[in-house]
Design a protein around this motif. Structure first.
Motif, PDB file in Angstrom:
ATOM      1  N   PHE A 180       0.885  -1.610  -0.265  1.00 15.03           N
ATOM      2  CA  PHE A 180      -0.408   0.463   0.047  1.00 15.03           C
ATOM      3  C   PHE A 180       0.380   1.325   0.043  1.00 15.03           C
ATOM      4  N   GLU A 185      -0.241   6.991  -1.932  1.00 11.71           N
ATOM      5  CA  GLU A 185      -0.080   6.703   0.728  1.00 11.71           C
ATOM      6  C   GLU A 185      -0.122   8.306   0.957  1.00 11.71           C
ATOM      7  N   SER A 188      -2.503  10.801  -0.477  1.00 11.10           N
ATOM      8  CA  SER A 188      -3.410  11.257   0.498  1.00 11.10           C
ATOM      9  C   SER A 188      -3.193  10.783   2.110  1.00 11.10           C
ATOM     10  N   SER A 210      -2.697  11.918  -5.902  1.00  8.93           N
ATOM     11  CA  SER A 210      -2.820  10.593  -4.722  1.00  8.93           C
ATOM     12  C   SER A 210      -3.995   9.648  -5.865  1.00  8.93           C
ATOM     13  N   LEU A 214      -2.231   6.264  -7.936  1.00 13.97           N
ATOM     14  CA  LEU A 214      -3.199   5.065  -7.286  1.00 13.97           C
ATOM     15  C   LEU A 214      -2.917   3.994  -8.054  1.00 13.97           C
ATOM     16  N   MET A 218      -6.600  -0.469  -6.056  1.00 15.20           N
ATOM     17  CA  MET A 218      -6.189   0.265  -4.488  1.00 15.20           C
ATOM     18  C   MET A 218      -8.075   0.475  -4.801  1.00 15.20           C
ATOM     19  N   SER A 221      -9.024   2.560  -1.219  1.00 13.82           N
ATOM     20  CA  SER A 221      -8.045   4.011  -0.601  1.00 13.82           C
ATOM     21  C   SER A 221      -8.747   4.584  -2.477  1.00 13.82           C
ATOM     22  N   THR A 225     -10.174   9.145  -0.817  1.00 10.69           N
ATOM     23  CA  THR A 225      -9.371   9.729  -1.646  1.00 10.69           C
ATOM     24  C   THR A 225     -10.473  10.680  -2.708  1.00 10.69           C
TER      25      THR A 225
END
Length: 296
Positions: A180, A185, A188, A210, A214, A218, A221, A225
């Protein structure tokens, strides 16, 4: 060691918040501990088993945090910390204490968040590995944001970015970290800090950075986001763009992920409060009614 290698590939969880994931991770931790009494083993094997059990408990802890079940998260944390101590594994110690810092940040206790994150950051493997150091600093930036410390957040983010650039991609690292942590990240966490600080243009910048980096799988996430981006746009007065952004959040994340659901509920209250009869407010109401209705 064959059991250890088998378990290694079962300990990472990429989906967030669901109670089933938390329960499955806790059950896997118990399964690992049962192996301790299944026969004789060397100290190396026992240490590995304790480390994997701690890792599963840490996954259960994270799922509980993500699902806003903080009492359960604290119980998993205590069990994970004890198992990590018995394993002697520095990487899993970092993971657990870093998760604890995130948990305390989410429940509004920045002093405890700093203390827990400092434990992670002061482990000797963190000082040796720039990637671990970067993650610790990035989470420190998010905590500074929650504490409304602009200077601390900016400095920690810059240090985290520098450390990540220095990290050798060929160095061995735990699977959970590689799964991750990356530039996406990092931005983020900077996005989270900027939102807490009320710096919405910077928050929007980090959100776009972000999302642009990505990895496709993901999904959790991406949903978080995107929701935060909508909040940043809304806070700058761009209600139409913010609503369009919020509508891009997938229905499963909007209805099943506790953090995303709450952020979207807070988001939806703004258009209704500002202009309840506007076309934007009506569009949002129709979207939540139609796109998020339960499937049969």
């Amino acid at each position: 060691m064959a059991d250890c290698r088998r378990l290694r590939f079962r300990r990472d969880h990429r989906h967030g918040g669901q109670l089933g994931i938390e329960q499955r991770a806790a059950a896997l931790a118990d399964e690992v501990l049962n192996l301790q009494s299944a026969g004789s083993a060397t100290q190396r094997v026992r240490n590995n088993l304790y480390a994997y059990a701690a890792s599963f408990r840490s996954s259960a802890m994270w799922a509980a945090i993500d699902g806003r079940r903080y009492i359960d998260a604290k119980a998993h944390m205590r069990e994970a910390q004890a198992l990590a101590e018995m394993s002697g594994d520095q990487a899993i110690k970092f993971r657990i204490w870093s998760h604890a810092g995130t948990m305390y940040r989410h429940i509004g206790r920045p002093a405890d968040a700093f203390a827990a994150n400092d434990v992670a950051r002061n482990l000797h493997n963190t000082r040796r590995d720039p990637m671990l150091a970067s993650l610790g600093l990035a989470r420190q930036a998010a905590i500074y944001g929650a504490a409304h410390n602009h200077t601390g957040a900016r400095r920690a983010f810059e240090q985290a970015e520098d450390a990540l650039q220095r990290a050798d991609p060929d160095d061995y690292r735990p699977m959970w970290l590689l799964a991750f942590y990356d530039q996406a990240e990092l931005h983020s966490l900077a996005l989270s800090a900027s939102l807490s600080l009320g710096d919405y243009p910077t928050a929007e910048f980090h959100a776009h950075r972000s999302l642009s980096t990505l990895r496709p799988h993901m999904r959790r996430s991406h949903a978080i986001t995107t929701t935060r981006l909508a909040h940043a746009q809304l806070a700058q007065g761009d209600i139409e763009a913010a609503t369009d952004t919020a509508m891009k959040v997938p229905a499963d994340a909007a209805t099943q992920h506790a953090r995303v659901s709450r952020m979207l509920q807070e988001f939806g209250a703004a258009p209704r409060a500002r202009a309840p009869r506007s076309s934007i407010a009506q569009d949002w109401t129709e979207h939540t009614r139609d796109a998020w209705k339960p499937t049969t």
